[in-house]
Design an enzyme around this catalytic site. Structure first.
Site, PDB file in Angstrom:
ATOM      1  N   HIS A  65      -8.227   7.886  -1.288  1.00 14.83           N
ATOM      2  CA  HIS A  65      -7.119   7.402  -0.463  1.00 14.83           C
ATOM      3  C   HIS A  65      -5.904   7.052  -1.338  1.00 14.83           C
ATOM      4  O   HIS A  65      -5.024   7.890  -1.522  1.00 14.83           O
ATOM      5  CB  HIS A  65      -7.628   6.211   0.368  1.00 14.83           C
ATOM      6  CG  HIS A  65      -6.636   5.672   1.340  1.00 14.83           C
ATOM      7  ND1 HIS A  65      -6.961   4.719   2.278  1.00 14.83           N
ATOM      8  CD2 HIS A  65      -5.320   5.919   1.520  1.00 14.83           C
ATOM      9  CE1 HIS A  65      -5.887   4.431   3.002  1.00 14.83           C
ATOM     10  NE2 HIS A  65      -4.884   5.145   2.552  1.00 14.83           N
TER      11      HIS A  65
ATOM     12  N   ASP B 101      -0.375  -5.547 -20.015  1.00 14.75           N
ATOM     13  CA  ASP B 101       0.535  -6.604 -19.570  1.00 14.75           C
ATOM     14  C   ASP B 101       0.293  -6.979 -18.115  1.00 14.75           C
ATOM     15  O   ASP B 101       0.691  -8.049 -17.679  1.00 14.75           O
ATOM     16  CB  ASP B 101       2.002  -6.139 -19.704  1.00 14.75           C
ATOM     17  CG  ASP B 101       2.505  -6.314 -21.129  1.00 14.75           C
ATOM     18  OD1 ASP B 101       1.926  -7.120 -21.870  1.00 14.75           O
ATOM     19  OD2 ASP B 101       3.492  -5.632 -21.492  1.00 14.75           O
TER      20      ASP B 101
ATOM     21  N   HIS C 181       1.003   5.764  -1.175  1.00 13.77           N
ATOM     22  CA  HIS C 181       0.278   6.944  -1.635  1.00 13.77           C
ATOM     23  C   HIS C 181       1.037   7.514  -2.832  1.00 13.77           C
ATOM     24  O   HIS C 181       1.236   8.727  -2.930  1.00 13.77           O
ATOM     25  CB  HIS C 181       0.158   7.980  -0.524  1.00 13.77           C
ATOM     26  CG  HIS C 181      -0.745   7.551   0.597  1.00 13.77           C
ATOM     27  ND1 HIS C 181      -1.162   8.398   1.578  1.00 13.77           N
ATOM     28  CD2 HIS C 181      -1.324   6.355   0.879  1.00 13.77           C
ATOM     29  CE1 HIS C 181      -1.946   7.743   2.435  1.00 13.77           C
ATOM     30  NE2 HIS C 181      -2.051   6.493   2.023  1.00 13.77           N
TER      31      HIS C 181
ATOM     32  N   HIS D 182       0.857  -1.189   0.000  1.00 11.32           N
ATOM     33  CA  HIS D 182       0.000   0.000   0.000  1.00 11.32           C
ATOM     34  C   HIS D 182       0.891   1.236   0.000  1.00 11.32           C
ATOM     35  O   HIS D 182       1.824   1.323   0.797  1.00 11.32           O
ATOM     36  CB  HIS D 182      -0.905   0.000   1.227  1.00 11.32           C
ATOM     37  CG  HIS D 182      -1.618   1.302   1.431  1.00 11.32           C
ATOM     38  ND1 HIS D 182      -2.371   1.884   0.429  1.00 11.32           N
ATOM     39  CD2 HIS D 182      -1.677   2.152   2.486  1.00 11.32           C
ATOM     40  CE1 HIS D 182      -2.861   3.032   0.883  1.00 11.32           C
ATOM     41  NE2 HIS D 182      -2.454   3.217   2.117  1.00 11.32           N
TER      42      HIS D 182
ATOM     43  N   TYR E 233       5.319 -15.573 -22.546  1.00 12.32           N
ATOM     44  CA  TYR E 233       6.330 -14.528 -22.405  1.00 12.32           C
ATOM     45  C   TYR E 233       7.399 -14.964 -21.398  1.00 12.32           C
ATOM     46  O   TYR E 233       7.112 -15.605 -20.408  1.00 12.32           O
ATOM     47  CB  TYR E 233       5.641 -13.253 -21.908  1.00 12.32           C
ATOM     48  CG  TYR E 233       6.566 -12.091 -21.679  1.00 12.32           C
ATOM     49  CD1 TYR E 233       6.852 -11.204 -22.713  1.00 12.32           C
ATOM     50  CD2 TYR E 233       7.149 -11.885 -20.430  1.00 12.32           C
ATOM     51  CE1 TYR E 233       7.698 -10.132 -22.503  1.00 12.32           C
ATOM     52  CE2 TYR E 233       7.995 -10.816 -20.229  1.00 12.32           C
ATOM     53  CZ  TYR E 233       8.269  -9.947 -21.259  1.00 12.32           C
ATOM     54  OH  TYR E 233       9.106  -8.882 -21.041  1.00 12.32           O
TER      55      TYR E 233
END
Ligand SMILES: [Zn+2]
Length: 234
Positions: free
Chosen positions: A168, A119, A96, A94, A226
């Site tokens: 957020h 992708d 910002h 997580h 790939y």
């Protein structure tokens, strides 16, 4: 206990800084040992530069601390909710990061405009609904996880390895903590590219579905071809 996992989580948290995804302490990454049901996560409010592997906190899936002298990241309940709901993931990040957060603050999904995006995400990057005031008051971090899970009721977290929590910022995940952080970096890049593309061409060019499916499927799923195959013929 779980020294290797703690080391991986410590390193992945430093990568958040190295990849320029966090400001001060605004960001955290965790990894899960799914067999033992134990999550390793960054401690709360500790600067990335000062953190050492033994500072990483271990918790069970119910949120009980099982090892560590520091308090876990305050976002731990969001991470735990994702691990409980999405059986195929063992890493969460997580941040910002600026461009992805700008889309989150605008309440705007990130449209798929090119193959870099395709992708990694099999379509637009989804946005959650806003949390209700009662959810914010009751258990903000847990409900942050719950609104993500709610958004994925009809989405596959493998096909969409991240989300924007409205007002957020982004959460990303993967098969381990390193992949969760890499997906955080890629999400930031595609957010920036999408914004620049829309600046250059506000009405945009349509990105064809055939190209979206092709690019996603050559890297993911049974027909993926790939990269190098370990032990494969070609
Ligand atoms: Zn946050």
């Amino acid at each position: 206990m779980l020294g290797v996992l703690k080391e991986q989580v410590w390193r992945a948290n430093l990568d958040l800084v190295r990849f320029n995804l966090v400001t001060l302490t605004f960001g955290n990454a965790s990894g899960l040992d799914r067999k033992r049901g134990i999550m390793a996560i960054k401690p709360s409010g500790v600067s990335f530069e000062e953190m050492i592997p033994s500072d990483i906190v271990l918790m069970d899936l119910e949120g009980k601390k099982v090892e560590g002298r520091l308090r876990p990241s305050s976002d731990a309940p969001s991470h735990l909710e994702l691990y409980r709901a999405f059986g195929g993931i063992s890493g969460v990040a997580h941040t910002h990061s600026e461009y992805a957060t700008a889309f989150a603050q605008a309440g705007h999904e990130i449209p798929c405009l090119g193959t870099t995006h395709a992708d990694i995400f099999h379509g637009a990057v989804p946005v959650t609904r806003a949390l209700k005031p009662s959810e914010v008051r009751k258990n903000y971090e847990l409900y942050t996880g719950k609104v993500i899970v709610e958004r994925f009721r009809r989405l596959d977290p493998v096909e969409f390895p991240g989300v924007l929590v409205v007002s957020h910022g982004p959460f990303t995940w993967g098969k381990d903590v390193a992949e969760a952080v890499r997906n955080g970096l890629l999400l930031e890049k595609i957010a920036k590219m999408a914004l620049l593309t829309r600046l250059l061409a506000p009405r945009g060019m349509r990105f064809p579905r055939s190209l979206l499916d092709k690019h996603f499927q050559r890297k993911h799923g049974p027909a993926a071809y790939y990269g190098q195959r370990i032990g494969g013929k070609k």
